[in-house]
Design an enzyme around this catalytic site. Sequence first.
Site, PDB file in Angstrom:
ATOM      1  N   ASP A 171      52.791  24.062 -84.728  1.00 42.11           N
ATOM      2  CA  ASP A 171      52.111  22.900 -84.142  1.00 42.11           C
ATOM      3  C   ASP A 171      50.691  23.253 -83.726  1.00 42.11           C
ATOM      4  O   ASP A 171      49.763  22.466 -83.915  1.00 42.11           O
ATOM      5  CB  ASP A 171      52.913  22.395 -82.941  1.00 42.11           C
ATOM      6  CG  ASP A 171      52.303  21.153 -82.312  1.00 42.11           C
ATOM      7  OD1 ASP A 171      51.853  20.261 -83.053  1.00 42.11           O
ATOM      8  OD2 ASP A 171      52.262  21.079 -81.065  1.00 42.11           O
ATOM      9  N   HIS A 254      49.949  15.445 -88.288  1.00 44.47           N
ATOM     10  CA  HIS A 254      50.565  14.763 -87.143  1.00 44.47           C
ATOM     11  C   HIS A 254      50.865  13.296 -87.466  1.00 44.47           C
ATOM     12  O   HIS A 254      51.847  12.736 -86.957  1.00 44.47           O
ATOM     13  CB  HIS A 254      49.664  14.872 -85.915  1.00 44.47           C
ATOM     14  CG  HIS A 254      49.868  16.149 -85.150  1.00 44.47           C
ATOM     15  ND1 HIS A 254      49.347  17.355 -85.555  1.00 44.47           N
ATOM     16  CD2 HIS A 254      50.577  16.415 -84.012  1.00 44.47           C
ATOM     17  CE1 HIS A 254      49.699  18.307 -84.703  1.00 44.47           C
ATOM     18  NE2 HIS A 254      50.458  17.755 -83.757  1.00 44.47           N
ATOM     19  N   HIS A 257      54.042  13.489 -89.208  1.00 46.50           N
ATOM     20  CA  HIS A 257      55.059  13.729 -88.174  1.00 46.50           C
ATOM     21  C   HIS A 257      55.441  12.430 -87.484  1.00 46.50           C
ATOM     22  O   HIS A 257      56.630  12.144 -87.272  1.00 46.50           O
ATOM     23  CB  HIS A 257      54.533  14.716 -87.132  1.00 46.50           C
ATOM     24  CG  HIS A 257      55.219  14.615 -85.806  1.00 46.50           C
ATOM     25  ND1 HIS A 257      54.866  13.669 -84.853  1.00 46.50           N
ATOM     26  CD2 HIS A 257      56.265  15.307 -85.273  1.00 46.50           C
ATOM     27  CE1 HIS A 257      55.663  13.791 -83.807  1.00 46.50           C
ATOM     28  NE2 HIS A 257      56.500  14.776 -84.024  1.00 46.50           N
ATOM     29  N   HIS A 271      59.364  19.027 -82.957  1.00 49.79           N
ATOM     30  CA  HIS A 271      58.035  18.459 -83.201  1.00 49.79           C
ATOM     31  C   HIS A 271      57.241  19.318 -84.183  1.00 49.79           C
ATOM     32  O   HIS A 271      56.711  18.826 -85.190  1.00 49.79           O
ATOM     33  CB  HIS A 271      57.278  18.347 -81.873  1.00 49.79           C
ATOM     34  CG  HIS A 271      55.832  17.983 -82.021  1.00 49.79           C
ATOM     35  ND1 HIS A 271      55.396  16.683 -82.174  1.00 49.79           N
ATOM     36  CD2 HIS A 271      54.715  18.757 -82.035  1.00 49.79           C
ATOM     37  CE1 HIS A 271      54.075  16.675 -82.292  1.00 49.79           C
ATOM     38  NE2 HIS A 271      53.633  17.918 -82.206  1.00 49.79           N
TER      39      HIS A 271
END
Length: 361
Positions: A171, A254, A257, A271
């Site tokens: 991340d 992201h 995501h 995540h």
Amino acid sequence: MLEIKVPQRYLNLDGVTAKVGEYIAPLAQQVLIVTSPSAWKATRDQVENSLQEQGIGFQLSFLSGPCSENAVNAIAQQASLYSAQLILGIGGGRVMDAAKAAGEKLQQLPVINLPTIAATCAAWSPISVIYNDHGGQIGPLTLQRLPVWVLVDSQVIAQSDSRYLQAGIVDALAKWYEFQPYLRQGDQGLSLLLKAQPARLALDTFISQGQQAVKDNQNAEVTPALRQVIDAVIALAGLANSMRDEIPRVGIAHAIHNSMTHIEELHHWLHGEKVGFGLAVQALLESDHAQTREELLPLLKIFGSPLSLSYQGSVPSANLGQQIAQRIHIAPSVVARLPFPLDQDRIASAIETTLNQYRPH
């Protein structure tokens, strides 16, 4: 316009969990602790003893689901009824975000965050990410006040499953690779240039110390490598998120995501694992920049990032790539700042290509 928001203080100190009351006492004598059952089990004895030593009263609020608006409202209501003077978040990213969001709703009530894993930069980040009650991401809540303390205890984090640290590394390294397309396109915005500096430092830390840190975490051993990587995941990535200007920029991995959070069969992914898959897709979208793929894909493999949607026992449906792509909506003004096209069909094609390349045989 340039805005920089950071916590008042960040401290990585071995054993700080057992001293948490000392940091609360100057601010409050009555606190609401937002936590999860597993995080509370890992810290309960140390936290209770420290609060008792300082004469601090507390109530517990267990977050059992996502950081949703309903969950945040319930925490804020409990804090208000208890007349809490401070919210103490103890746990992972959703707990950190819920504690910050509840403090925001209560006229910026002071918040102290004590992360028990290093899977995201949520303990620091100037936003709380809000999900619906089913775990699908709705969007960010921008915070006016960040935590007064972010207290990091590597001794506690060292006891956690190393899967969290690997997800946190991915991340955090995503920041650098998400900023690069805008920089290559000539974006010289000061906030972007500033963001890139801690993002690059974090990436360099993971390259030099990441594998050792993961091994140390697997051995539940606190070492300089583990401390440095924890700081890179939480503080450096958090700092990279702390600067903004009036120009909208979207991190492609992201964005992927965010769409994946609405796919029920992927809810057990962390995540950073969803972000890692998004990075693999982004590398395909950047077809004219082979250097990115040559650098990025080995890192994703080293840190266990999923390159297939069959990861962790998932059974992806046949049209999953199209489902993910359909939920990604990036404004044309943002796409214009990127050096590659970004329509839904191209995203869907890149997802399907990634699936086919790395599909288990």
